[in-house]
Motif scaffolding. Sequence first.
Motif, short mmCIF file in Angstrom:
data_model
loop_
_atom_site.label_atom_id
_atom_site.label_comp_id
_atom_site.label_asym_id
_atom_site.label_seq_id
_atom_site.Cartn_x
_atom_site.Cartn_y
_atom_site.Cartn_z
N PHE A 190 0.85 -1.26 0.09
CA PHE A 190 0.08 -0.03 -0.04
C PHE A 190 0.77 1.31 -0.10
CE2 PHE A 190 -2.36 3.32 2.07
CZ PHE A 190 -3.33 3.30 1.29
N TYR A 191 2.04 1.18 0.67
CA TYR A 191 2.96 2.22 0.77
C TYR A 191 3.75 2.60 -0.40
CZ TYR A 191 1.24 0.79 5.46
OH TYR A 191 0.66 0.65 6.46
N HIS A 192 3.31 1.71 -1.70
CA HIS A 192 4.00 1.86 -3.00
C HIS A 192 3.42 3.01 -3.93
CE1 HIS A 192 7.17 -1.18 -1.68
NE2 HIS A 192 7.82 -0.71 -2.53
N LEU A 193 1.96 2.98 -3.34
CA LEU A 193 0.82 3.70 -4.31
C LEU A 193 1.26 4.93 -4.54
CD1 LEU A 193 -2.42 2.18 -2.81
CD2 LEU A 193 -1.43 1.88 -5.11
N SER A 194 1.07 5.51 -5.64
CA SER A 194 1.28 7.13 -6.22
C SER A 194 0.97 8.00 -5.01
CB SER A 194 1.24 7.13 -7.53
OG SER A 194 -0.14 7.31 -7.86
N GLY A 195 -0.17 7.76 -4.70
CA GLY A 195 -0.82 8.77 -3.68
C GLY A 195 0.06 9.29 -2.78
N TRP A 196 1.13 8.79 -2.29
CA TRP A 196 1.70 8.98 -1.24
C TRP A 196 2.85 10.12 -1.51
CZ3 TRP A 196 0.72 8.08 3.63
CH2 TRP A 196 -0.31 6.99 3.82
N ARG A 197 3.06 10.10 -2.94
CA ARG A 197 3.78 10.98 -3.54
C ARG A 197 3.06 12.67 -3.56
NH1 ARG A 197 4.66 13.09 -9.71
NH2 ARG A 197 2.42 12.63 -9.65
N HIS A 198 1.89 12.63 -3.78
CA HIS A 198 1.12 13.85 -3.42
C HIS A 198 1.13 14.26 -2.22
CE1 HIS A 198 -2.35 16.68 -2.97
NE2 HIS A 198 -2.75 15.56 -2.07
N LEU A 199 0.96 13.40 -1.06
CA LEU A 199 1.11 13.61 0.40
C LEU A 199 2.60 14.20 0.76
CD1 LEU A 199 -0.95 10.62 1.55
CD2 LEU A 199 -1.54 13.24 1.82
N TYR A 234 7.05 0.47 4.95
CA TYR A 234 7.44 -0.30 4.15
C TYR A 234 7.91 0.40 3.02
CZ TYR A 234 4.72 -3.93 6.41
OH TYR A 234 4.14 -4.67 7.43
N GLY A 235 8.94 0.11 2.04
CA GLY A 235 9.42 0.73 0.76
C GLY A 235 10.12 -0.17 0.00
N GLY A 236 11.23 0.49 -0.71
CA GLY A 236 12.23 -0.17 -1.36
C GLY A 236 11.64 -0.68 -2.71
N PRO A 237 12.62 -1.20 -3.63
CA PRO A 237 12.25 -1.76 -5.08
C PRO A 237 10.96 -2.68 -4.86
CG PRO A 237 14.09 -2.47 -4.63
CD PRO A 237 13.85 -1.70 -3.42
N ALA A 238 10.00 -2.50 -5.80
CA ALA A 238 8.94 -3.47 -6.04
C ALA A 238 9.34 -4.05 -7.57
CB ALA A 238 7.64 -3.10 -5.77
N ALA A 239 9.68 -4.82 -7.97
CA ALA A 239 10.20 -5.03 -9.43
C ALA A 239 9.75 -6.60 -9.63
CB ALA A 239 11.56 -4.81 -9.53
#
Length: 358
Positions: free
Chosen positions: A45-54, A100-105
């Motif tokens: 969930f913490y990879h979603l682009s909405g966090w960029r806006h926040l 959570y974070g890091g690369p998701a590939a």
Amino acid sequence: MSIHAAIAKHQAAERRAELSPVRTLEDGDTRRWDQFVRSTPGATFYHLSGWRHLLENVLGHRAYYLFVERRGEIEGVLPLGHVRSLLFGNALISTPFLVYGGPAALTPEARDALVEAACELAERLGVDYLELRNLEPVGDWPTKTQYVTFKKPIDSDPDVNMKAIPRKQRAMIRKGIKAQLQAEIDADSSRLFETLSECKRNLGTPFFSQRYLDAIIETFPGQTEILTVTRQGQTVCSVMSFRFRNEILPYYGGGGDLAREFKGNDFMYWAVMERAGQAGVEIFDYGRSTEGTGPYRFKKHWGFEAQPLYYQYHLVRADSLPNFSPTNAKYQFFINAWKRLPLPVARAMGPWLARRLG
């Protein structure tokens, strides 16, 4: 090198050559980014682009959301936030303020391309360090191992879930039920903010503004839920949870004196679990804790097994790993002083500090 190893290395180089250059997310690509995140097992969930806006528009930090493609299709993503603070240093983090974070590939080649690009960005920005908050390690980097997460399957039948909780913890939940606690779903963040800001003050930790909580709700409509526990009309405790794929993730939650007296937190998390299971959710994600702390023991008492997290670092200007943990003796004076602040002062000053903690 054996012939088989040479062939494998050549094939990996060919696959790497097929990747596009690493790009930075623009608004026109957010839909594709989120589709990739929702369909990729290693993404959260913490990879979603909405966090960029926040990060950029609410917390005031520059975000670099990196992605790489193969034949026009996204093959990997890496969200990064640049947090600069006179108090806590200068860092590039995936993902700041989240666990959570890091690369998701989809492939090792895409993962490696993203990590290399992140290291280059960290060097270019001149940060103290790059921090990746990984579910799985990405290489032979300096790593913090004291963080763990707690996840567990849940059932649609509340009785099955209750029986899976150890006996002593079940007794805490039943004390809350006997005290006539009630679980209510809130339409806004008012009670959550009042409860959390007091709870965090009591713990000696600055907290965000109500605007930040409201912005999360606006950014992720249908994926956030606030559950507040009351007793005889009084607020006991409250929690904001996120729903992602088949998971429920209680994230911002807590209570004060009434919660301790009537086992409000035990009842609250049970109510979240019960509602989620009945709605078809299959995984309860209790989130990150530091080994040996009170939250760590609380989650263990629920019958959850700790799973290691890998917070990994590429040091740029720093010569040692950062340690901003509340258990660090260096911060005890600040923590104890914050606990003594009048609540209105903590609420006024907290957001300014909280958004610099990362």
